[in-house]
Motif scaffolding. Sequence first.
Motif, PDB file in Angstrom:
ATOM      1  N   LEU A 103       0.823  -1.207   0.000  1.00  0.00           N
ATOM      2  CA  LEU A 103       0.000   0.000   0.000  1.00  0.00           C
ATOM      3  C   LEU A 103       0.858   1.258   0.000  1.00  0.00           C
ATOM      4  O   LEU A 103       0.492   2.274  -0.621  1.00  0.00           O
ATOM      5  N   TYR A 104       1.996   1.199   0.687  1.00  0.00           N
ATOM      6  CA  TYR A 104       2.908   2.341   0.667  1.00  0.00           C
ATOM      7  C   TYR A 104       3.480   2.557  -0.732  1.00  0.00           C
ATOM      8  O   TYR A 104       3.567   3.695  -1.212  1.00  0.00           O
ATOM      9  N   LEU A 105       3.843   1.467  -1.418  1.00  0.00           N
ATOM     10  CA  LEU A 105       4.323   1.595  -2.790  1.00  0.00           C
ATOM     11  C   LEU A 105       3.242   2.139  -3.712  1.00  0.00           C
ATOM     12  O   LEU A 105       3.522   2.937  -4.617  1.00  0.00           O
ATOM     13  N   ALA A 106       1.996   1.729  -3.475  1.00  0.00           N
ATOM     14  CA  ALA A 106       0.888   2.264  -4.270  1.00  0.00           C
ATOM     15  C   ALA A 106       0.732   3.762  -4.025  1.00  0.00           C
ATOM     16  O   ALA A 106       0.458   4.535  -4.961  1.00  0.00           O
TER      17      ALA A 106
ATOM     18  N   VAL B 184      -6.867 -15.960  -4.003  1.00  0.00           N
ATOM     19  CA  VAL B 184      -5.448 -15.707  -3.747  1.00  0.00           C
ATOM     20  C   VAL B 184      -4.594 -16.116  -4.946  1.00  0.00           C
ATOM     21  O   VAL B 184      -3.721 -15.368  -5.393  1.00  0.00           O
ATOM     22  N   TYR B 185      -4.867 -17.304  -5.475  1.00  0.00           N
ATOM     23  CA  TYR B 185      -4.103 -17.784  -6.623  1.00  0.00           C
ATOM     24  C   TYR B 185      -4.267 -16.853  -7.823  1.00  0.00           C
ATOM     25  O   TYR B 185      -3.291 -16.517  -8.503  1.00  0.00           O
ATOM     26  N   GLY B 186      -5.490 -16.423  -8.094  1.00  0.00           N
ATOM     27  CA  GLY B 186      -5.725 -15.551  -9.227  1.00  0.00           C
ATOM     28  C   GLY B 186      -5.044 -14.205  -9.084  1.00  0.00           C
ATOM     29  O   GLY B 186      -4.442 -13.690 -10.052  1.00  0.00           O
ATOM     30  N   LEU B 187      -5.086 -13.617  -7.888  1.00  0.00           N
ATOM     31  CA  LEU B 187      -4.460 -12.312  -7.679  1.00  0.00           C
ATOM     32  C   LEU B 187      -2.943 -12.383  -7.802  1.00  0.00           C
ATOM     33  O   LEU B 187      -2.311 -11.515  -8.415  1.00  0.00           O
ATOM     34  N   TRP B 188      -2.354 -13.448  -7.234  1.00  0.00           N
ATOM     35  CA  TRP B 188      -0.901 -13.574  -7.339  1.00  0.00           C
ATOM     36  C   TRP B 188      -0.469 -13.875  -8.766  1.00  0.00           C
ATOM     37  O   TRP B 188       0.623 -13.481  -9.180  1.00  0.00           O
ATOM     38  N   GLN B 189      -1.302 -14.559  -9.529  1.00  0.00           N
ATOM     39  CA  GLN B 189      -0.985 -14.797 -10.934  1.00  0.00           C
ATOM     40  C   GLN B 189      -0.951 -13.483 -11.712  1.00  0.00           C
ATOM     41  O   GLN B 189      -0.111 -13.302 -12.596  1.00  0.00           O
ATOM     42  N   ILE B 190      -1.852 -12.571 -11.396  1.00  0.00           N
ATOM     43  CA  ILE B 190      -1.852 -11.261 -12.060  1.00  0.00           C
ATOM     44  C   ILE B 190      -0.554 -10.520 -11.777  1.00  0.00           C
ATOM     45  O   ILE B 190       0.077  -9.944 -12.682  1.00  0.00           O
ATOM     46  N   VAL B 191      -0.123 -10.547 -10.524  1.00  0.00           N
ATOM     47  CA  VAL B 191       1.100  -9.821 -10.156  1.00  0.00           C
ATOM     48  C   VAL B 191       2.333 -10.485 -10.748  1.00  0.00           C
ATOM     49  O   VAL B 191       3.206  -9.815 -11.308  1.00  0.00           O
TER      50      VAL B 191
ATOM     51  N   GLY C  93       6.713  -3.235 -16.605  1.00  0.00           N
ATOM     52  CA  GLY C  93       5.376  -2.736 -16.320  1.00  0.00           C
ATOM     53  C   GLY C  93       5.312  -1.893 -15.061  1.00  0.00           C
ATOM     54  O   GLY C  93       4.384  -1.090 -14.893  1.00  0.00           O
ATOM     55  N   PHE C  94       6.292  -2.060 -14.174  1.00  0.00           N
ATOM     56  CA  PHE C  94       6.328  -1.289 -12.939  1.00  0.00           C
ATOM     57  C   PHE C  94       6.884   0.108 -13.152  1.00  0.00           C
ATOM     58  O   PHE C  94       6.901   0.911 -12.227  1.00  0.00           O
ATOM     59  N   SER C  95       7.401   0.393 -14.333  1.00  0.00           N
ATOM     60  CA  SER C  95       7.939   1.725 -14.608  1.00  0.00           C
ATOM     61  C   SER C  95       6.836   2.757 -14.804  1.00  0.00           C
ATOM     62  O   SER C  95       7.056   3.954 -14.618  1.00  0.00           O
ATOM     63  N   ASP C  96       5.663   2.309 -15.169  1.00  0.00           N
ATOM     64  CA  ASP C  96       4.516   3.209 -15.322  1.00  0.00           C
ATOM     65  C   ASP C  96       3.872   3.411 -13.952  1.00  0.00           C
ATOM     66  O   ASP C  96       3.378   2.454 -13.355  1.00  0.00           O
ATOM     67  N   PRO C  97       3.840   4.653 -13.439  1.00  0.00           N
ATOM     68  CA  PRO C  97       3.291   4.882 -12.089  1.00  0.00           C
ATOM     69  C   PRO C  97       1.847   4.427 -11.950  1.00  0.00           C
ATOM     70  O   PRO C  97       1.472   3.859 -10.923  1.00  0.00           O
TER      71      PRO C  97
ATOM     72  N   ARG D  37      -1.792   0.221  -9.542  1.00  0.00           N
ATOM     73  CA  ARG D  37      -2.827  -0.812  -9.591  1.00  0.00           C
ATOM     74  C   ARG D  37      -2.272  -2.173  -9.184  1.00  0.00           C
ATOM     75  O   ARG D  37      -2.932  -2.938  -8.474  1.00  0.00           O
ATOM     76  N   LEU D  38      -1.054  -2.459  -9.631  1.00  0.00           N
ATOM     77  CA  LEU D  38      -0.461  -3.755  -9.301  1.00  0.00           C
ATOM     78  C   LEU D  38      -0.191  -3.879  -7.802  1.00  0.00           C
ATOM     79  O   LEU D  38      -0.395  -4.950  -7.212  1.00  0.00           O
ATOM     80  N   MET D  39       0.269  -2.792  -7.191  1.00  0.00           N
ATOM     81  CA  MET D  39       0.509  -2.845  -5.754  1.00  0.00           C
ATOM     82  C   MET D  39      -0.807  -2.991  -4.983  1.00  0.00           C
ATOM     83  O   MET D  39      -0.861  -3.648  -3.939  1.00  0.00           O
ATOM     84  N   GLN D  40      -1.866  -2.391  -5.486  1.00  0.00           N
ATOM     85  CA  GLN D  40      -3.175  -2.586  -4.856  1.00  0.00           C
ATOM     86  C   GLN D  40      -3.640  -4.034  -4.984  1.00  0.00           C
ATOM     87  O   GLN D  40      -4.205  -4.599  -4.043  1.00  0.00           O
ATOM     88  N   VAL D  41      -3.395  -4.633  -6.148  1.00  0.00           N
ATOM     89  CA  VAL D  41      -3.750  -6.044  -6.337  1.00  0.00           C
ATOM     90  C   VAL D  41      -2.921  -6.928  -5.415  1.00  0.00           C
ATOM     91  O   VAL D  41      -3.439  -7.878  -4.804  1.00  0.00           O
ATOM     92  N   ALA D  42      -1.622  -6.612  -5.291  1.00  0.00           N
ATOM     93  CA  ALA D  42      -0.762  -7.393  -4.404  1.00  0.00           C
ATOM     94  C   ALA D  42      -1.211  -7.274  -2.953  1.00  0.00           C
ATOM     95  O   ALA D  42      -1.209  -8.260  -2.201  1.00  0.00           O
ATOM     96  N   ALA D  43      -1.604  -6.070  -2.528  1.00  0.00           N
ATOM     97  CA  ALA D  43      -2.098  -5.880  -1.166  1.00  0.00           C
ATOM     98  C   ALA D  43      -3.383  -6.660  -0.945  1.00  0.00           C
ATOM     99  O   ALA D  43      -3.577  -7.288   0.105  1.00  0.00           O
ATOM    100  N   LEU D  44      -4.274  -6.631  -1.944  1.00  0.00           N
ATOM    101  CA  LEU D  44      -5.518  -7.396  -1.838  1.00  0.00           C
ATOM    102  C   LEU D  44      -5.225  -8.890  -1.745  1.00  0.00           C
ATOM    103  O   LEU D  44      -5.877  -9.631  -0.990  1.00  0.00           O
ATOM    104  N   GLY D  45      -4.225  -9.364  -2.508  1.00  0.00           N
ATOM    105  CA  GLY D  45      -3.840 -10.777  -2.439  1.00  0.00           C
ATOM    106  C   GLY D  45      -3.312 -11.159  -1.065  1.00  0.00           C
ATOM    107  O   GLY D  45      -3.621 -12.239  -0.548  1.00  0.00           O
ATOM    108  N   ALA D  46      -2.512 -10.263  -0.457  1.00  0.00           N
ATOM    109  CA  ALA D  46      -1.986 -10.547   0.881  1.00  0.00           C
ATOM    110  C   ALA D  46      -3.120 -10.588   1.910  1.00  0.00           C
ATOM    111  O   ALA D  46      -3.136 -11.444   2.807  1.00  0.00           O
ATOM    112  N   ILE D  47      -4.075  -9.669   1.791  1.00  0.00           N
ATOM    113  CA  ILE D  47      -5.216  -9.663   2.714  1.00  0.00           C
ATOM    114  C   ILE D  47      -6.040 -10.938   2.546  1.00  0.00           C
ATOM    115  O   ILE D  47      -6.464 -11.565   3.529  1.00  0.00           O
ATOM    116  N   ALA D  48      -6.292 -11.325   1.290  1.00  0.00           N
ATOM    117  CA  ALA D  48      -7.043 -12.562   1.040  1.00  0.00           C
ATOM    118  C   ALA D  48      -6.311 -13.770   1.608  1.00  0.00           C
ATOM    119  O   ALA D  48      -6.941 -14.706   2.123  1.00  0.00           O
TER     120      ALA D  48
END
Length: 258
Positions: free
Chosen positions: A42-45, A168-175, A182-186, A191-202
């Motif tokens: 979330l901090y990276l996001a 969890v599997y689907g979210l981590w597959q996206i990341v 792809g991380f060079s685009d802010p 969005r990817l960091m938000q997906v990763a945070a959601l995956g960790a919460i799940a």
Amino acid sequence: MTERRITPAKSLAAGLTWARRAWVLAACVSGAMLALSTVFYLYLAFVSYVVEKTGSAFRTGAESPAFQALLDFSGSFDLGLTVFQLLAILFFLRWIWLSVTLAHAVRQGSVRYAPWMAVAGFLVPIVNLWMPLLTMVDIEEFAAVQETRPTGVLPWYPAGMVLTGILVYGLWQIVSATPVDGFSDPSASQRLMQVAALGAIANMVLLMLTYAYMHAVTPGLELALRELAEAQGMASAAPLADGAVQPRSGDDIPGPNA
């Protein structure tokens, strides 16, 4: 025809206790690391959002030495998290194996799969969409019968575990499928960091559901262990009850002058 080998109740009890405690330990460490990962993602996001809006990471702390040290440590942290998650999975599968073994030993037909097939159902693609659910439902119903209590209309814990695992599997597959550039685009990075945070919460929710499920069926499994121990004790004493001669001690052997 050979008789099916029955695992002693004492070995099953020790194995179930060890597997459950080991899983709790690995799950607690994994949960704590996932919570830290959520904050970090979330901090990276947030940093990506600031960069997208202002073109600079000024006053976000992203340029501080502490943040750079966190980035350097993130690889080792992720590796450690993966190790503890794998350990938690292995301990849980061991617990499933022993639970199914116990159910088969106490009452034939109470669980539809053999222990090896039940564990394989968690690992084989496609079938792991329904076999884990059926296995856990069978264990839950077996435990409920031992406690002589009714089960719910819907298997909330098993269904929640399977659905959350798929999420969890689907979210981590996206990341993980995102290329490094792809991380060079802010905007994309945010969005990817938000997906990763959601995956960790799940993933944390999955751990909590798993703990709740194991906690719910443990009393029934303990009653089944007691029943199995009593049955095995009566089986070992059966020859004596049928009139077999008991072994005599040295005091029972008559001496030469008797």
